[in-house]
Design an enzyme around this catalytic site. Structure first.
Site, short mmCIF file in Angstrom:
data_model
loop_
_atom_site.label_atom_id
_atom_site.label_comp_id
_atom_site.label_asym_id
_atom_site.label_seq_id
_atom_site.Cartn_x
_atom_site.Cartn_y
_atom_site.Cartn_z
N LYS A 44 5.26 5.84 1.17
CA LYS A 44 4.00 5.08 1.26
C LYS A 44 3.64 4.87 2.73
O LYS A 44 2.73 4.12 3.05
CB LYS A 44 4.16 3.69 0.60
CG LYS A 44 4.15 3.67 -0.89
CD LYS A 44 3.91 2.23 -1.43
CE LYS A 44 5.10 1.36 -1.36
NZ LYS A 44 4.94 0.05 -2.01
N LYS A 46 5.20 3.10 4.69
CA LYS A 46 5.47 1.68 4.98
C LYS A 46 6.97 1.57 5.24
O LYS A 46 7.78 1.94 4.40
CB LYS A 46 5.16 0.79 3.75
CG LYS A 46 3.72 0.55 3.49
CD LYS A 46 3.55 -0.44 2.33
CE LYS A 46 3.45 -1.84 2.78
NZ LYS A 46 2.88 -2.74 1.75
N1 C2G Z 1 -0.77 -9.34 -2.01
C1 C2G Z 1 -1.68 -10.40 -2.15
N2 C2G Z 1 -2.10 -11.07 -1.06
C2 C2G Z 1 -1.63 -10.74 0.18
C3 C2G Z 1 -0.70 -9.69 0.33
C4 C2G Z 1 -0.28 -9.00 -0.79
O1 C2G Z 1 -2.12 -10.70 -3.28
N3 C2G Z 1 -2.08 -11.44 1.25
C5 C2G Z 1 -0.34 -8.62 -3.21
C6 C2G Z 1 -0.71 -7.14 -3.17
O2 C2G Z 1 -2.05 -6.95 -3.58
C7 C2G Z 1 0.28 -6.56 -4.17
C8 C2G Z 1 1.52 -7.47 -4.01
O3 C2G Z 1 1.07 -8.65 -3.32
O4 C2G Z 1 -0.22 -6.68 -5.50
C9 C2G Z 1 2.62 -6.81 -3.22
O5 C2G Z 1 2.10 -6.40 -1.98
P1 C2G Z 1 2.92 -5.30 -1.13
O6 C2G Z 1 4.34 -5.71 -1.04
O7 C2G Z 1 2.13 -5.00 0.11
O8 C2G Z 1 2.88 -4.06 -2.12
P2 C2G Z 1 2.21 -2.62 -1.86
O9 C2G Z 1 2.74 -2.02 -0.62
O10 C2G Z 1 0.75 -2.79 -2.03
O11 C2G Z 1 2.87 -1.75 -3.04
O12 C2G Z 1 2.95 1.07 -6.84
C10 C2G Z 1 2.28 0.00 -6.20
C11 C2G Z 1 2.86 -0.26 -4.83
O13 C2G Z 1 4.27 -0.36 -4.88
C12 C2G Z 1 2.25 -1.53 -4.25
#
Ligand code: C2G
Length: 128
Positions: A44, A46
C-alpha cells in the site's frame, strides 16, 4: 449476532481510529478487524512504525474490537466476509465507493473520517 468487519493499518493509534472502531462496533454486536500485515502495508506504499504484532496487541486491547485477523491481500475480503458471516463492512469515507463491489455479500458503509488527525501528521510532527 450482528457482525461488523473493517480493515486498516492502525499504526500509532489515535482518536480517528478509535472513533471509527467505536462507531463500527455500535452498529452490531461483534467487530472483527482485518489488520494490514507489514508486507501488505509495503504494497500500500505505507510503512508502519509499529510492526504487525505490536499493532495487533494494541487493537486487541480496545473494548470495541472483538477479533483481529491479518490482511494480506486486497482480494481476501469476500472470503473474510463469508468466514465471519459479516453483516456490515465499514470503512472511513476516504474509501467511499472503493469497496462497493462487496455489496452482494454484505452491507457496505462508509463513515465520516475524523478531521484533523492522522498517523501521517503524527509522524511528521515527530520529525520536526
Ligand atoms: N480513519 C478515520 N479518521 C481518521 C483516520 C483514519 O476515520 N482521522 C479511519 C480510516 O478511514 C479507516 C480506518 O480509520 O477506515 C483505518 O485507517 P488506516 O489505518 O489509515 O487504514 P488504511 O491504510 O486506510 O487501510 O483494505 C483496506 C485498507 O487496509 C485500509
Amino acid at each position: 449476532m450482528k457482525t461488523i468487519i473493517t480493515y486498516g493499518t492502525f499504526d500509532i493509534l489515535h482518536v480517528g481510529h478509535i472513533k471509527l472502531l467505536r462507531r463500527a462496533r455500535e452498529m452490531g454486536s461483534r467487530l472483527v478487524v482485518g489488520l494490514s500485515s507489514d508486507e501488505f502495508n509495503r504494497g500500500k506504499h505505507k510503512s508502519s512504525l509499529l510492526n504487525y504484532e505490536n499493532r495487533k496487541a494494541v487493537l486487541e486491547s480496545i473494548r470495541w474490537v472483538d477479533e483481529v485477523f491479518p490482511e494480506h491481500t486486497w482480494e481476501q475480503k469476500v472470503d473474510d466476509i463469508r468466514r465471519y458471516s459479516a453483516d456490515i463492512f465499514v470503512m472511513g469515507h476516504d474509501w467511499e465507493g472503493k469497496f462497493d463491489f462487496l455489496s452482494p455479500y454484505c452491507e457496505v458503509c462508509y463513515l465520516p473520517r475524523t478531521p484533523d488527525v492522522s498517523t501521517t501528521q503524527i509522524k511528521q510532527s515527530l520529525t520536526r
